[in-house]
Enzyme design. Sequence first.
Site, PDB file in Angstrom:
ATOM      1  CD  GLN A  52      14.465 115.093  73.941  1.00  0.00           C
ATOM      2  OE1 GLN A  52      14.551 114.692  72.788  1.00  0.00           O
ATOM      3  NE2 GLN A  52      14.693 114.324  74.983  1.00  0.00           N
ATOM      4  N   GLY A  53      14.427 120.101  74.299  1.00  0.00           N
ATOM      5  CA  GLY A  53      15.682 120.864  74.380  1.00  0.00           C
ATOM      6  C   GLY A  53      16.636 120.223  75.370  1.00  0.00           C
TER       7      GLY A  53
ATOM      8  CD  GLU B 135      14.628 110.965  73.517  1.00  0.00           C
ATOM      9  OE1 GLU B 135      15.064 111.434  74.583  1.00  0.00           O
ATOM     10  OE2 GLU B 135      14.970 111.386  72.392  1.00  0.00           O
TER      11      GLU B 135
HETATM   12  C1  LIG Z   1      17.519 112.002  64.432  1.00  0.00           C
HETATM   13  C2  LIG Z   1      17.945 112.697  65.704  1.00  0.00           C
HETATM   14  C3  LIG Z   1      17.033 113.423  66.437  1.00  0.00           C
HETATM   15  C4  LIG Z   1      17.438 114.086  67.606  1.00  0.00           C
HETATM   16  N1  LIG Z   1      16.506 114.840  68.285  1.00  0.00           N
HETATM   17  C5  LIG Z   1      16.883 115.518  69.378  1.00  0.00           C
HETATM   18  C6  LIG Z   1      15.940 116.382  70.050  1.00  0.00           C
HETATM   19  O1  LIG Z   1      14.789 116.535  69.639  1.00  0.00           O
HETATM   20  N2  LIG Z   1      16.370 117.044  71.134  1.00  0.00           N
HETATM   21  C7  LIG Z   1      17.633 116.927  71.632  1.00  0.00           C
HETATM   22  O2  LIG Z   1      17.929 117.535  72.646  1.00  0.00           O
HETATM   23  N3  LIG Z   1      18.556 116.134  71.014  1.00  0.00           N
HETATM   24  C8  LIG Z   1      18.210 115.439  69.892  1.00  0.00           C
HETATM   25  N4  LIG Z   1      19.150 114.652  69.233  1.00  0.00           N
HETATM   26  C9  LIG Z   1      20.535 114.642  69.699  1.00  0.00           C
HETATM   27  C10 LIG Z   1      21.015 113.315  70.319  1.00  0.00           C
HETATM   28  O3  LIG Z   1      20.421 113.099  71.564  1.00  0.00           O
HETATM   29  C11 LIG Z   1      22.543 113.367  70.389  1.00  0.00           C
HETATM   30  O4  LIG Z   1      23.036 113.457  69.076  1.00  0.00           O
HETATM   31  C12 LIG Z   1      23.126 112.149  71.079  1.00  0.00           C
HETATM   32  O5  LIG Z   1      22.808 112.129  72.436  1.00  0.00           O
HETATM   33  C13 LIG Z   1      24.653 112.048  70.904  1.00  0.00           C
HETATM   34  O6  LIG Z   1      25.272 113.226  71.278  1.00  0.00           O
HETATM   35  P1  LIG Z   1      26.336 113.935  70.299  1.00  0.00           P
HETATM   36  O7  LIG Z   1      25.720 114.070  68.959  1.00  0.00           O
HETATM   37  O8  LIG Z   1      26.833 115.148  70.982  1.00  0.00           O
HETATM   38  O9  LIG Z   1      27.529 112.875  70.144  1.00  0.00           O
HETATM   39  P2  LIG Z   1      28.761 112.675  71.122  1.00  0.00           P
HETATM   40  O10 LIG Z   1      28.246 112.571  72.523  1.00  0.00           O
HETATM   41  O11 LIG Z   1      29.796 113.689  70.827  1.00  0.00           O
HETATM   42  O12 LIG Z   1      29.279 111.231  70.682  1.00  0.00           O
HETATM   43  C14 LIG Z   1      30.157 111.045  69.565  1.00  0.00           C
HETATM   44  C15 LIG Z   1      30.537 109.572  69.491  1.00  0.00           C
HETATM   45  O13 LIG Z   1      31.248 109.180  70.675  1.00  0.00           O
HETATM   46  C16 LIG Z   1      30.627 108.068  71.308  1.00  0.00           C
HETATM   47  N5  LIG Z   1      30.725 108.203  72.774  1.00  0.00           N
HETATM   48  C17 LIG Z   1      30.520 109.326  73.504  1.00  0.00           C
HETATM   49  N6  LIG Z   1      30.668 109.068  74.814  1.00  0.00           N
HETATM   50  C18 LIG Z   1      30.933 107.727  74.909  1.00  0.00           C
HETATM   51  C19 LIG Z   1      31.167 106.840  76.005  1.00  0.00           C
HETATM   52  N7  LIG Z   1      31.135 107.275  77.280  1.00  0.00           N
HETATM   53  N8  LIG Z   1      31.384 105.532  75.731  1.00  0.00           N
HETATM   54  C20 LIG Z   1      31.399 105.078  74.447  1.00  0.00           C
HETATM   55  N9  LIG Z   1      31.205 105.874  73.367  1.00  0.00           N
HETATM   56  C21 LIG Z   1      30.974 107.172  73.604  1.00  0.00           C
HETATM   57  C22 LIG Z   1      29.185 108.123  70.866  1.00  0.00           C
HETATM   58  O14 LIG Z   1      28.567 106.838  70.924  1.00  0.00           O
HETATM   59  C23 LIG Z   1      29.313 108.640  69.441  1.00  0.00           C
HETATM   60  O15 LIG Z   1      29.574 107.577  68.565  1.00  0.00           O
HETATM   61  C24 LIG Z   1      18.785 113.988  68.058  1.00  0.00           C
HETATM   62  C25 LIG Z   1      19.706 113.244  67.314  1.00  0.00           C
HETATM   63  C26 LIG Z   1      19.316 112.618  66.133  1.00  0.00           C
HETATM   64  C27 LIG Z   1      20.335 111.836  65.347  1.00  0.00           C
END
Ligand SMILES: Cc1cc2nc3c(=O)[nH]c(=O)nc-3n(C[C@H](O)[C@H](O)[C@H](O)COP(=O)(O)OP(=O)(O)OC[C@H]3O[C@@H](n4cnc5c(N)ncnc54)[C@H](O)[C@@H]3O)c2cc1C
Length: 393
Positions: free
Chosen positions: A131-132, A249
Site C-alpha cells: 500500500q503506497g 483497511e
Molecule cells: C505498523 C504500521 C504499518 C503501516 N503501514 C502502512 C502502509 O503499508 N502503507 C502506508 O501508506 N502507510 C502505512 N503506515 C503509515 C500510517 O498510515 C501513518 O503512520 C498514519 O496515518 C499517521 O501518519 P503520520 O505517521 O505521518 O503521523 P502524523 O500525521 O504526523 O501524526 C502525528 C501525531 O499527530 C496527531 N494528529 C495529526 N493530525 C491530527 C488531527 N487533525 N487531530 C488530532 N490529532 C492529530 C496524530 O494522531 C499523531 O499522534 C503504517 C503505520 C504503521 C504504524
Amino acid sequence: MNQPEDFRQAVREWLEDNCPESMRSPLPSEAEACWGGRNFEFYSEDQRLWLERMAERGWTAPTWPTEYGGGGLNREEEKILKEELARIHARQPLISFGISMLGPALLKFGSEELKQQHLPPIVRGEIRWAQGYSEPNAGSDLASLQARCEDRGDHFILNGSKVWTSYGDLGDWMFCLVRTDIEAPKHKGISFVMFDMATPGVSTRPIRLISGKSPFTETIFDDVRVEKDQVIGTLNQGWTVAKYLLTHEREMIAGSGVSSAGTMSVSKTATKTIGTDNGVLRNTPLRADIARYEIDERCLELTIERARDEVKAGVSLGAAASMFKYYGTELNMRRQELLMAIGGNDALVWEGDASKDGDTPRQWLRSKGNSIEGGTSEIQLNIVAKHILGLPG
Ligand SMILES: Cc1cc2nc3c(=O)[nH]c(=O)nc-3n(C[C@H](O)[C@H](O)[C@H](O)COP(=O)(O)OP(=O)(O)OC[C@H]3O[C@@H](n4cnc5c(N)ncnc54)[C@H](O)[C@@H]3O)c2cc1C
C-alpha cells in the site's frame, strides 16, 4: 443447495477431506503466516496445499463473485464457512492486502478489465500487494501527498516517495495514491494507480522498528512508468477510492482485536501456560482481566458481525469503521499485555527456539503501532465525533 444446514454439512465434509491435519492448529508464530506472492516460501507442503485448495473453491475471498475467482457466497454462507473453519481450528490460508483492501475497491470502482486482470491472482495468493499511501509529510493529512504522475501521452511517469510501506520489500505490486493534477485543490488532483514493483525506478529502503524487525520500508520512485490503464476509478478522483479502501483497511485492523480462527484464545493460552486447579485458572487477578477481555472481544465480534449484515442490506459502513478500528486496536493492545503477563519472565525472552524467536514480546511491541496504522486513534476519534456523534468541528 438452499438450506443453510445442507451448506454447513457440505462445508464440514469438504474441510474434513481437504484441510491438512497440520493446518488444524494455531500458528506457532506470526512469522509462519501465509502471505502468498511471487517469492513466498511456504513453511510446509501442507501450507501450500491448504492455500491451493481453498483458493480453488474461491474461499480465500468467500463473498467475491465467482467470475473473479471468489466463492460467490452470501453473508449467511460466509458465516457458516467461518464457523466451520473455527470449529476445526483451521489456519487462515492466506493473509492478503489484496483481499482485505484492494479487492473491495476494485470490485466497486474498477473497470471490467482491471477486475479480470487482478482479482483472480489475488484470490490464488499469487501476487502480494503493498500500500503506497503515506508520505513523509502526508500521514494523517493524507491528501497533502506529493508523489507525482506526469502525463507522457500513452503512460505516466511517477516520481516521489512513500513511507511506512508495510512489507514494501516483499510486495509484487503496489496500489498507490499519486498527484495527477498539481493545479487542483488538494483532494481533487489525486489518482489511484497500480504498478508492478519490479518496474525500473522502484526501490525500497528498510525501516527498522523497536521490535527489532523491519516489516516496512521507504519506497522511492525514480521515473517509474505507470500504465494509463492501471487507474482505478476516474483520473483525478482517486480520493473517493482512497477513502473507500480506508474503511476496509480499518475494518481489517479492527479484526486484530478479535482472536481469529487459527490463533489460540487468551484463556486457552493462560490455562496451558499457568495451569489450573480443579479446572480453574490459578492466577486469580489475571483471571478477572482475561474474562473482561474475552467478554469485550466477543461483544466487538458480534457488533462487527451486525455491521457487516447491515452493509449487505445496503447500509454504508462509513464512519463506523473508525469506531471499530479504534476499539479493535485498543483491544489488541490489551490482548498483547495479557499475553505478556501470562508468559511472565519467559515472555521477555527475545531469541531462541523455545521462545519462537521472541514472538510474544515482538507481537506486544508490534501492537503499539496499531493505534497509528490505517489512521491514528486521534483521527478515528475525530471521525466518530463528527460523523457519528454529530459534534461540532
Ligand atoms: C505498523 C504500521 C504499518 C503501516 N503501514 C502502512 C502502509 O503499508 N502503507 C502506508 O501508506 N502507510 C502505512 N503506515 C503509515 C500510517 O498510515 C501513518 O503512520 C498514519 O496515518 C499517521 O501518519 P503520520 O505517521 O505521518 O503521523 P502524523 O500525521 O504526523 O501524526 C502525528 C501525531 O499527530 C496527531 N494528529 C495529526 N493530525 C491530527 C488531527 N487533525 N487531530 C488530532 N490529532 C492529530 C496524530 O494522531 C499523531 O499522534 C503504517 C503505520 C504503521 C504504524
